[in-house]
Design a protein around this motif. Structure first.
Motif, PDB file in Angstrom:
ATOM      1  N   ARG A 561       0.855  -1.025   0.130  1.00 36.73           N
ATOM      2  CA  ARG A 561      -0.020  -0.061  -0.056  1.00 36.73           C
ATOM      3  C   ARG A 561       0.865   1.360  -0.070  1.00 36.73           C
ATOM      4  O   ARG A 561       1.942   1.417   0.704  1.00 36.73           O
ATOM      5  N   ARG A 562       0.099   2.294  -0.943  1.00 33.09           N
ATOM      6  CA  ARG A 562       0.553   3.725  -0.632  1.00 33.09           C
ATOM      7  C   ARG A 562      -0.342   4.523  -0.431  1.00 33.09           C
ATOM      8  O   ARG A 562      -1.170   4.559  -1.028  1.00 33.09           O
ATOM      9  N   GLY A 563      -0.290   4.796   0.666  1.00 35.07           N
ATOM     10  CA  GLY A 563      -1.500   5.617   1.263  1.00 35.07           C
ATOM     11  C   GLY A 563      -2.578   4.632   1.610  1.00 35.07           C
ATOM     12  O   GLY A 563      -2.421   3.325   1.948  1.00 35.07           O
ATOM     13  N   SER A 564      -3.683   5.074   0.700  1.00 33.80           N
ATOM     14  CA  SER A 564      -4.838   4.111   0.984  1.00 33.80           C
ATOM     15  C   SER A 564      -4.872   3.379  -0.276  1.00 33.80           C
ATOM     16  O   SER A 564      -5.973   2.327  -0.378  1.00 33.80           O
ATOM     17  N   GLU A 565      -3.894   3.668  -1.276  1.00 35.24           N
ATOM     18  CA  GLU A 565      -3.874   3.011  -2.582  1.00 35.24           C
ATOM     19  C   GLU A 565      -3.162   1.715  -2.460  1.00 35.24           C
ATOM     20  O   GLU A 565      -2.114   1.413  -1.568  1.00 35.24           O
ATOM     21  N   GLN A 566      -3.795   0.519  -3.029  1.00 34.12           N
ATOM     22  CA  GLN A 566      -3.256  -0.838  -3.225  1.00 34.12           C
ATOM     23  C   GLN A 566      -2.483  -1.139  -4.507  1.00 34.12           C
ATOM     24  O   GLN A 566      -2.548  -0.614  -5.317  1.00 34.12           O
TER      25      GLN A 566
END
Lengths: 614, 116
Positions: A561-566
């Motif tokens: 994950r990067r922030g809330s992004e997968q």
């Protein structure tokens, strides 16, 4: 200094003026004098002003300020005297036959208007004082009933001193005494404030050094930073030594503001390693576990160091070592190193207060080293365990190319939950990638058990769904449905036709990466393992043509994950498509690059296996 | 990463635990505590876990759900789960848990409007 000779009489003072006018003028002069002296901000400035004003208002040609010290008068400042006189009277016994000494003894002004007077009163002084003409006055300086010193004044011509003159000089002297006392108090206070500032500096050093120490587990680098931080505020030199496992003392860091001096010190140390049996310094502190404070380094000690090594003695002399502290770094009752602080060219001296600070710093540093070493041990245990749980190197599958990547998450102190295995049974090859929920020793135990359960079961049957089902039984039995495991398994059949059976249990579906760049999910979702006694598992057939690759992976790839992004499946598919036709190593690298390019901290373990058909 | 949050609602003996944000290694213990707390009341026969406000769930979250389900079954109680968004639900699908857990529509348990 206070032996003065006078010749000629030229008294030409304000005798024509009326007494009241004289008094008014005197008073005004005195007022100016007092105001002036009051404006001084340091004792040195005060003395300079005193001399300047006595010259201007009294017309003196020379003056000397002598301060009383026990039975001596020290000349602390003067003007107008010949060099040789200054040399002869730098320090005068209070019982010497001189005007100043008499003023000191009697605490009364000594006024000598002419040469005749002088010879009469101080016959023994003539030879001492050298030739002089004019008048001489020696005035005692008294504050709070204590003799502070004597002010000696010399006038270029012989003159008379009326009561007003004496009054004026007495007033000026008194002003001087007041101002001197005030400034002395002020300077003492400044000193105290300086001490307080120094103490603040010490505390802030301790705070920032502690922060630095706590910030990193790379304690060698950290200690080097601490040694740099100590210079120049707390030391002209700061060095850190550590005891290596074989008992040798290794200098880890040495700091000085001048890099040239640092290289010299390093070179010196290399050529003259410390005597491990030395009764002082780092070896002694390490041996005894006790700190060493040398407030004033005795010349004898430096000589001992330089004995039989003249070139070393010269170097040491150049270093101007004045004061030093050595504090051992104690870990569980054993000295593992020492920090050395040295004051050299700055001329500063260490006090027991400094030693307190150094010892506190050493305690913090030693604790940090302890933690870091413990962590290092833990990490290497985790590494060892992990390696014992995973195949040492992927085996050779005839005709096929295989690449595996394994990247544990976090700081490496815990065994990750991902596992993989590749093995041959009866001419078939089994490939498995799995993920045990959780981390640490329990997950490691499940990983180990899973691998061996699969291998054992493969002796009976090699169908992946059957193997996974057997593993499920074992897990449910052993862990009573509390821990689950997911896995994807592929079996490469005995024939040369590239046919595979694939079974997936609660795990991301593998991909078939075709040589043309197309990417297909392989298999059918099955129940995760270890929870339910009756999992639903399927075998799905797959054929790889020449250049096609099978990609097995864990959710550490897609869940990165990067922030809330997968990172997700689409990015994985894109990375695979872009690497189509390339070697398994290149495909693995492409996927890892894509994930780590997406986020530096994937968050979970990553296992990745790529097999390419010939 | 959105902040994880858990809320518990008890309406007429129907307990609804709502999880929101990311359900991962960091937030799973909080959800586990909330669920354990809800189950301390012996009168509670069913519990509904509403996952609609979740933005992420990994295997750690899955473990909490499975452990709660197992515990409740063993006690003769029942766990209902309101499906999360597709990315969250995919985790259940991959583990083939759709047929193992009691997934329900919001209208069935915990009210039609979970945000009320």
């Amino acid at each position: 200094m206070t032996g003065f000779e006078m010749v000629e009489m030229e008294g030409e003072e304000p005798q024509s003026e009326r007494p009241s006018e004289v008094a008014a003028v005197q008073l005004r002069r005195l007022q100016c004098f007092a105001d002036d002296l009051a404006s001084a901000s340091t004792v040195d400035e005060l003395i300079a002003l005193l001399f300047a004003r006595t010259q201007e208002t009294l017309g003196t040609s020379a003056g000397a300020l002598m301060m009383a010290r026990k039975d001596l008068l020290d000349v602390v400042a003067s003007y107008g005297y010949p060099e040789e006189a200054l040399r002869a009277f730098r320090e005068v016994p209070i019982d010497a036959p001189l005007p100043a000494c008499e003023a000191a003894r009697t605490r009364r002004p000594v006024v000598i208007e002419n040469h005749h007077d002088y010879i009469e009163r101080f016959p023994e002084a003539i030879g001492l004082a050298g030739p002089a003409k004019g008048s001489v006055v020696a005035f005692p300086l008294i504050g709070h009933g204590e003799l502070l010193g004597v002010l000696g004044l010399r006038f270029p011509v012989e003159r008379r001193f009326g009561p007003d003159d004496i009054e004026l000089i007495a007033g000026a002297s008194q002003q001087f005494v007041f101002a001197h006392r005030r400034l002395e108090l002020l300077e003492r206070e400044r000193g105290a404030r300086g001490e307080a500032e120094l103490s603040n500096k010490r505390l802030s050093f301790l705070a920032s050094a502690s922060r630095e120490i706590a910030s990193s587990l790379d304690y060698e680098r950290t200690l080097a930073t601490v040694s740099r931080m100590a210079v120049p505020e707390l030391a002209d030199w700061c060095a850190v030594d550590l005891v290596d496992p074989d008992g040798t003392i290794r200098q880890l860091a040495v700091s000085h503001v001048d890099p040239a001096k640092v290289s010299m010190a390093i070179d010196l140390r290399k050529r003259y390693p410390p005597d491990p049996d030395a009764s002082y310094g780092v070896p002694a502190a390490i041996r005894s576990g006790r700190s060493e404070l040398i407030e004033e380094i005795p010349a004898a000690l430096l000589e001992e160091v330089g004995r039989d090594r003249p070139e070393l003695r010269d170097l040491i002399e150049d270093l101007q070592l004045h004061s030093s502290m050595v504090v051992p770094l104690m870990l569980r009752g054993r000295a593992i190193g020492a920090i050395t602080f040295v004051m050299a060219e700055s001329g500063r001296r260490y006090t027991p207060l400094d030693l307190d600070l150094a010892e506190e710093l050493a305690v913090r540093a030693a604790t940090a080293i302890g933690n870091a070493r413990l962590y290092g041990e833990q990490r290497s245990i985790a590494d060892t365990l992990q390696h014992s749980l995973l195949p040492p190197a992927p085996p050779e599958i005839p005709g096929y190319e295989l690449a595996v990547a394994y990247r544990p998450a976090g700081d490496g102190t815990q065994v990750g939950g991902d596992f993989y295995d590749v093995f041959e049974i009866d001419g078939s090859w089994l490939l498995v990638v799995g993920d045990v929920c959780g981390k640490g020793s329990e997950a490691a135990a499940i990983m180990a058990m899973s691998r061996y359960a699969i291998r054992t079961a493969s002796l009976q049957d090699t169908a992946p769904a059957t193997l996974l089902s057997t593993l499920n039984e074992t897990l449910v039995r052993q862990y009573s449905g509390e821990r689950f495991t997911t896995a994807a398994m592929a079996r490469l059949g005995r024939g040369d036709d590239g046919s595979f059976s694939v079974s997936v249990a609660g795990h991301p579906l593998p991909y078939a990466l075709r040589s043309d760049g197309s990417v297909q999910a392989v298999g059918q979702p099955g129940t995760l393992l270890g929870i339910f006694p009756d999992p639903t598992l399927h075998d799905v057939e797959l054929t790889l043509d020449s250049g096609d690759a099978l990609v097995l992976y864990t959710d550490g790839v897609t869940d990165a994950r990067r922030g809330s992004e997968q990172f997700g499946n689409e990015r994985l598919r894109a990375a695979l498509a872009a690497a189509a036709g390339r070697s398994p190593d290149a495909i693995v690298a492409a996927v890892l690059d894509a994930v780590l390019g997406f986020t530096q901290t994937p968050g979970d373990d990553i296992a990745l296996m790529v097999l390419r058909a010939p | 990463m959105s902040e994880p949050a858990t809320s518990i609602e008890n309406v007429d003996g129907m307990v609804v635990v709502r999880a929101s944000g990311d359900l991962d290694l960091a937030s799973a213990p909080a959800l586990e505590r909330a669920l354990t707390e809800s189950l301390q009341d012996g009168q509670v026969e069913t519990l509904t876990l509403d996952l609609r406000a979740l933005s992420f769930m990994d295997s750690t979250g899955l473990r909490v759900v499975l452990a709660t389900d197992a515990r409740m079954r063993a006690q003769g109680r029942e766990l209902f789960v309101i499906k999360g968004p597709p990315s969250v639900h995919r985790v259940f699908e991959l583990a083939l848990l759709e047929e193992r857990l009691r997934f329900v529509e919001p209208a069935e348990r915990g009210g039609s409007d979970a945000d009320a």
